[in-house]
Design a protein around this motif. Structure first.
Motif, PDB file in Angstrom:
ATOM      1  N   GLN A  89      51.089  38.022  44.774  1.00 31.06           N
ATOM      2  CA  GLN A  89      50.909  36.761  45.498  1.00 31.06           C
ATOM      3  C   GLN A  89      49.545  36.673  46.171  1.00 31.06           C
ATOM      4  N   GLY A  90      48.517  37.088  45.429  1.00 29.37           N
ATOM      5  CA  GLY A  90      47.151  36.967  45.912  1.00 29.37           C
ATOM      6  C   GLY A  90      46.677  38.080  46.807  1.00 29.37           C
ATOM      7  N   ARG A  91      47.423  39.170  46.872  1.00 30.66           N
ATOM      8  CA  ARG A  91      47.005  40.291  47.721  1.00 30.66           C
ATOM      9  C   ARG A  91      46.227  41.357  46.953  1.00 30.66           C
ATOM     10  N   ARG A  92      46.292  41.313  45.611  1.00 29.69           N
ATOM     11  CA  ARG A  92      45.591  42.304  44.801  1.00 29.69           C
ATOM     12  C   ARG A  92      44.902  41.599  43.639  1.00 29.69           C
ATOM     13  N   LEU A  93      43.676  42.015  43.343  1.00 32.30           N
ATOM     14  CA  LEU A  93      42.878  41.404  42.283  1.00 32.30           C
ATOM     15  C   LEU A  93      42.656  42.405  41.155  1.00 32.30           C
ATOM     16  N   ALA A  94      43.053  42.034  39.921  1.00 30.99           N
ATOM     17  CA  ALA A  94      42.803  42.854  38.736  1.00 30.99           C
ATOM     18  C   ALA A  94      41.523  42.363  38.070  1.00 30.99           C
ATOM     19  N   VAL A  95      40.626  43.290  37.760  1.00 31.11           N
ATOM     20  CA  VAL A  95      39.308  42.968  37.204  1.00 31.11           C
ATOM     21  C   VAL A  95      39.122  43.749  35.910  1.00 31.11           C
ATOM     22  N   ALA A  96      38.868  43.036  34.811  1.00 33.02           N
ATOM     23  CA  ALA A  96      38.692  43.678  33.508  1.00 33.02           C
ATOM     24  C   ALA A  96      37.220  43.751  33.145  1.00 33.02           C
ATOM     25  N   ALA A  97      36.779  44.933  32.742  1.00 37.27           N
ATOM     26  CA  ALA A  97      35.434  45.157  32.206  1.00 37.27           C
ATOM     27  C   ALA A  97      35.536  46.341  31.261  1.00 37.27           C
ATOM     28  N   TYR A  98      34.473  46.596  30.520  1.00 35.94           N
ATOM     29  CA  TYR A  98      34.536  47.661  29.520  1.00 35.94           C
ATOM     30  C   TYR A  98      35.035  48.962  30.148  1.00 35.94           C
ATOM     31  N   GLY A  99      36.013  49.565  29.500  1.00 34.84           N
ATOM     32  CA  GLY A  99      36.470  50.893  29.900  1.00 34.84           C
ATOM     33  C   GLY A  99      37.648  50.938  30.837  1.00 34.84           C
ATOM     34  N   ALA A 100      38.003  49.816  31.493  1.00 39.29           N
ATOM     35  CA  ALA A 100      39.107  49.899  32.449  1.00 39.29           C
ATOM     36  C   ALA A 100      39.453  48.522  33.004  1.00 39.29           C
ATOM     37  N   VAL A 101      40.664  48.433  33.521  1.00 35.97           N
ATOM     38  CA  VAL A 101      41.060  47.354  34.423  1.00 35.97           C
ATOM     39  C   VAL A 101      41.197  47.979  35.803  1.00 35.97           C
TER      40      VAL A 101
ATOM     41  N   LEU B 295      41.452  50.439  44.253  1.00 39.05           N
ATOM     42  CA  LEU B 295      42.519  51.329  44.715  1.00 39.05           C
ATOM     43  C   LEU B 295      43.253  51.955  43.536  1.00 39.05           C
ATOM     44  N   VAL B 296      43.324  51.223  42.418  1.00 38.13           N
ATOM     45  CA  VAL B 296      43.978  51.710  41.209  1.00 38.13           C
ATOM     46  C   VAL B 296      43.085  51.386  40.022  1.00 38.13           C
ATOM     47  N   THR B 297      42.934  52.325  39.110  1.00 34.91           N
ATOM     48  CA  THR B 297      42.157  52.115  37.890  1.00 34.91           C
ATOM     49  C   THR B 297      43.021  52.428  36.682  1.00 34.91           C
ATOM     50  N   TYR B 298      43.025  51.493  35.722  1.00 33.69           N
ATOM     51  CA  TYR B 298      43.762  51.684  34.471  1.00 33.69           C
ATOM     52  C   TYR B 298      42.739  51.810  33.351  1.00 33.69           C
ATOM     53  N   PRO B 299      42.458  53.042  32.888  1.00 34.78           N
ATOM     54  CA  PRO B 299      41.374  53.232  31.914  1.00 34.78           C
ATOM     55  C   PRO B 299      41.798  52.889  30.488  1.00 34.78           C
ATOM     56  N   TYR B 300      40.820  52.423  29.718  1.00 30.16           N
ATOM     57  CA  TYR B 300      40.985  52.205  28.275  1.00 30.16           C
ATOM     58  C   TYR B 300      39.597  52.112  27.674  1.00 30.16           C
TER      59      TYR B 300
END
Length: 341
Positions: free
Chosen positions: A144-156, A167-172
């Motif tokens: 509900q707008g408290r966390r922002l997910a940002v996508a760029a090369y190598g991770a979200v 605070l959290v990184t999801y690698p790819y």
């Protein structure tokens, strides 16, 4: 297939620019053109409410949830328009701005080069993320707008309010082209340059890759329930079931209508209705969750176009579908109740 009775034309306007994006919220529809012209229309009547220009061209447009503001992003910056007084704030940053996402009626995140900026409705910067490894390609708000997910090369990467570092990184290892977050916050999905969809379960960070698409996956969309994900990447639209334990080990439903898919939008609500557009200029309406896994579905009906490719489409509420063609035509069509198409 005729739509004269069940999908009547509500209004039809032309803009002097090639549309690239549509957005609808409340009583408004906004369209952005490739050369940077942004126009805002009354959703019910098609009357022009306002307009502004984004120098350098536009890529995305987004209305705020309260329909009080519009953001447009493009190759050289971004602009904000305020409905109450028509004020337009333009930032020619020189940084590639490919995406924007509203948290609520007061805050919007925009991609700006390798960072995401969070702004107020006047364009004032509230906070920014640290620089990613490459250009930010998509954004989505969670919780509900408290966390922002940002996508760029190598991770979200996920940021809480006012936190420059994630605070959290999801690698790819790959280039993310599109980002979709389930309304429940349970799943984060990226459509990728390597013709795959990568999925993270936010609860534990477990991952799944669905590969084998013939083309790169540029469009992803969850329905309002968060149980169904639609994707391009092939002549068929694929619809994956995220209920229960998710799509691992399952097959998608396939929706065949267009040679190349150019637009996707779920109808608001839980009926499982999807609209798709193609480079052939047609718009197809689907019961996209019908049948069983591996089913190949056919459109419930098709809406004839102008002869030009479909550039974008969006639902202006549950009963009105807005479509933009690349020749500058914007049309809205009425649809029956939520339980029918």
């Amino acid at each position: 297939m005729s739509t004269a009775v069940n999908s009547p034309l509500v209004w039809d306007v032309a803009v002097d620019d090639a549309p690239v994006a549509l957005s609808a919220r409340g009583d408004l529809v906004a369209v952005a053109g490739a050369e940077g012209t942004v126009k805002v229309f009354d959703a019910a009547l098609g009357a022009e409410i306002g307009s502004f220009e984004l120098p350098g061209g536009a890529l995305r447009v987004g209305l705020s949830p309260d329909a009080g503001s519009v953001v447009a992003t493009g190759p050289t910056g971004y602009a904000l328009w305020r409905r109450a007084d028509g004020r337009t704030t333009v930032r020619e940053s020189g940084a590639w701005s490919a995406a924007a996402a509203w948290a609520d009626g007061t805050r919007v995140a925009v991609a700006s080069g390798r960072r995401a900026l969070v702004l107020d409705v006047g364009g004032g910067e509230l906070w920014r993320t640290e620089a990613a490894a490459s250009t930010v390609t998509d954004l989505a708000w969670m919780r509900q707008g408290r966390r922002l997910a940002v996508a760029a090369y190598g991770a979200v990467r996920c940021h809480e309010r006012h936190t420059e570092k994630p605070l959290v990184t999801y690698p790819y290892v790959g280039s993310h082209l599109a980002l979709a977050v389930a309304p429940t916050g349970r799943w984060i999905c990226s459509g990728n340059q390597d013709a795959s969809i990568h999925i993270w379960r936010t609860r534990d960070g477990s991952e799944l890759t669905m590969s084998g698409y013939p083309e790169k996956v540029c469009r992803l969309a969850f329905d309002d329930t968060g149980f169904w994900l639609a994707a391009d990447g092939a002549p068929d639209v694929t619809v994956w079931d995220f209920s229960g334990g998710g799509p691992e080990g399952t097959a998608p439903r396939s929706l065949r209508c267009h040679e190349t898919v150019t637009a996707l939008a779920w109808r608001p609500g839980a009926a499982g209705h999807l609209a798709s557009g193609g480079d052939d200029g047609t718009v197809a309406l689907w019961h996209a969750t019908a049948g069983r896994p591996q089913a190949r579905l056919r459109p419930v009906r098709e809406i004839e176009g102008t002869g030009a490719p479909v550039a974008a489409l969006t639902w202006a509420g549950p009963h009105l579908l807005a479509v933009a063609w690349r020749d500058g035509r914007i049309r809205t069509h009425g649809t029956p109740s939520r339980t029918a198409l």
